[in-house]
Design an enzyme around this catalytic site. Structure first.
Site, PDB file in Angstrom:
ATOM      1  N   GLY A 139       0.827  -1.198   0.000  1.00 35.79           N
ATOM      2  CA  GLY A 139       0.000   0.000   0.000  1.00 35.79           C
ATOM      3  C   GLY A 139       0.862   1.249   0.000  1.00 35.79           C
ATOM      4  O   GLY A 139       2.090   1.188   0.128  1.00 35.79           O
ATOM      5  N   GLY A 180       0.256  -5.323   0.583  1.00 37.11           N
ATOM      6  CA  GLY A 180      -0.942  -5.212  -0.234  1.00 37.11           C
ATOM      7  C   GLY A 180      -0.850  -5.959  -1.548  1.00 37.11           C
ATOM      8  O   GLY A 180      -1.869  -6.355  -2.116  1.00 37.11           O
ATOM      9  N   GLU A 196       5.591  -6.181   7.320  1.00 36.71           N
ATOM     10  CA  GLU A 196       4.960  -5.151   8.144  1.00 36.71           C
ATOM     11  C   GLU A 196       5.662  -4.886   9.473  1.00 36.71           C
ATOM     12  O   GLU A 196       5.728  -3.734   9.924  1.00 36.71           O
ATOM     13  CB  GLU A 196       3.493  -5.509   8.388  1.00 36.71           C
ATOM     14  CG  GLU A 196       2.588  -5.351   7.173  1.00 36.71           C
ATOM     15  CD  GLU A 196       2.680  -6.507   6.193  1.00 36.71           C
ATOM     16  OE1 GLU A 196       2.029  -6.443   5.134  1.00 36.71           O
ATOM     17  OE2 GLU A 196       3.399  -7.498   6.489  1.00 36.71           O
ATOM     18  N   ASP A 239      -1.473  -7.635   7.308  1.00 34.34           N
ATOM     19  CA  ASP A 239      -2.910  -7.439   7.101  1.00 34.34           C
ATOM     20  C   ASP A 239      -3.287  -7.982   5.738  1.00 34.34           C
ATOM     21  O   ASP A 239      -2.664  -8.912   5.254  1.00 34.34           O
ATOM     22  CB  ASP A 239      -3.285  -5.956   7.277  1.00 34.34           C
ATOM     23  CG  ASP A 239      -2.680  -5.048   6.223  1.00 34.34           C
ATOM     24  OD1 ASP A 239      -1.633  -5.406   5.631  1.00 34.34           O
ATOM     25  OD2 ASP A 239      -3.242  -3.961   5.973  1.00 34.34           O
TER      26      ASP A 239
END
Length: 373
Positions: A70, A125, A148, A156
């Site tokens: 992301g 992402g 992350e 996530d």
């Protein structure tokens, strides 16, 4: 950052029954913006009911990768500013994650085959937009990771669902060290299904257009061996249990160079993120659906916006690039149960709620085409 103002960040098209989604920010390694997520999800909704579309193909422009994740600079700026009275659930980042995780679930439940080509960098992402597809193709250039914890965040986009379902404790190793998977590793870990070398990709894509998914998959090759799978013995021994500090101690006691390097890697990451991630993985392993896991990841992500480590981690790795984050707290032993509990607190009316929707995105995920039974 937009690569060419005159070009859209996502290229869409339908040709001979194949609907193509091409991420088009090559200078940013196709990092996902909120606008890109909305464009992709809207296209998926339209194509699900379009009789002219029999398969969806996801690729990325440029040689550096499908998608590096992301737009974390935008997340950094949002978390640093903490704008508005409705922080953090009413933030721009919260809405981005809400739409992104919904897109991830839609890909997983899509009623038509979704073919994702995982080439180059496929991280964060990028995993969310590809590893939930029904046909996951990995190439010889692939570097797949969930990095992350290195920026003070937690895996996530359904990453904990995937990591918790790897053979043995491979997923725990990947999550806590942020290690990158090769093509062989990605298949061994269950993040991909089929190996197509770069030189055969053009023929593979053409076969999708002229034949069936199975016809295209006949061009797949035997995957390279997995280094991760070869290290299962010490990985499974060291990463068992729910105590991150004890995992690090076991890695050091193993007396194996790779295990000691893993311990060093974990201790360089955000201690809070490491401990929260370990709990997330254990909880994801007991979940019954991807949607259930995405709902919990959303809670954890929202809590991360109020964590000092998220702003600090992105600052150190991406903004200032000094690679010298100052984590708070600074050690695994200093992370308390209360520190961790707050990441899992219910959000009330602000819950993502994918698992409890009256009308699910699709009742059951499709069987992965070409995968062994």
């Amino acid at each position: 950052m937009t690569d060419t103002p005159s070009e859209p960040e996502v290229l869409l098209g339908v040709d001979r029954g194949v609907a193509t989604i091409t991420l088009n920010r090559p200078r940013a390694i196709n990092a996902l913006s909120h606008a890109m997520v909305r464009t992709i999800d809207a296209a998926l909704i339209d194509w699900a009911a379009d009789p002219a579309v029999r398969v969806v193909l996801i690729t990325g422009n440029g040689e550096r990768g499908l998608c590096a994740g992301g737009d974390i600079v935008a997340i950094h700026d949002d978390a640093k500013a903490k704008p508005g009275a409705n922080w953090p659930t009413g933030s721009a980042t919260a809405q981005f994650w809400r739409d992104e995780y919904t897109m991830n679930a839609r890909i997983h439940r899509y009623p038509k085959p979704v073919v994702a080509v995982m080439a180059g960098a496929v991280m964060g992402g990028g995993v969310g937009i590809s590893a939930h597809a029904s046909v996951r193709v990995v190439t010889d250039t692939a570097k797949v990771a969930m990095p992350e914890v290195g920026i003070g965040f937690v895996p996530d986009v359904g990453g904990t669902y995937l990591l918790a379902r790897t053979p043995g404790e491979i997923g725990t190793h990947l999550a806590l060290t942020t290690a990158r998977m090769t093509a062989g590793d990605a298949i061994a870990a269950g993040f991909a299904d089929h190996y197509v070398p770069t030189g055969d990709l053009e023929a593979f894509v053409e076969a999708l257009h002229t034949g069936t998914v199975d016809t295209a998959l006949s061009l797949a090759s035997t995957a390279p061996d997995s280094t991760l799978a070869a290290h299962r013995t010490w990985i499974d021994d060291a990463y068992a249990g729910d105590d991150a500090a004890e995992i690090v101690a076991r890695l050091r006691r193993a007396g194996i160079d790779e295990a000691v390097a893993a311990a060093d890697a974990i201790e360089s990451k955000s201690p809070t993120s490491v401990v929260v991630t370990l709990r997330s993985l254990r909880r994801a392993a007991a979940a019954t659906s991807l949607e259930e896991v995405l709902d919990e990841e959303y809670r954890v992500s929202i809590a991360s916006l109020d964590s000092p480590d998220l702003v600090e981690g992105i600052r150190a790795q991406v903004v200032d690039k000094d690679r010298q984050p100052s984590w708070r707290p600074a050690s695994l032993d200093a992370v308390t149960a209360a520190d961790v509990d707050r990441f899992f607190a219910p959000l009330g009316d602000a819950e993502l709620g994918l698992a409890s929707r009256a009308e699910p995105l699709d009742p059951t995920p499709p069987v992965r085409e070409g995968s062994p039974a």
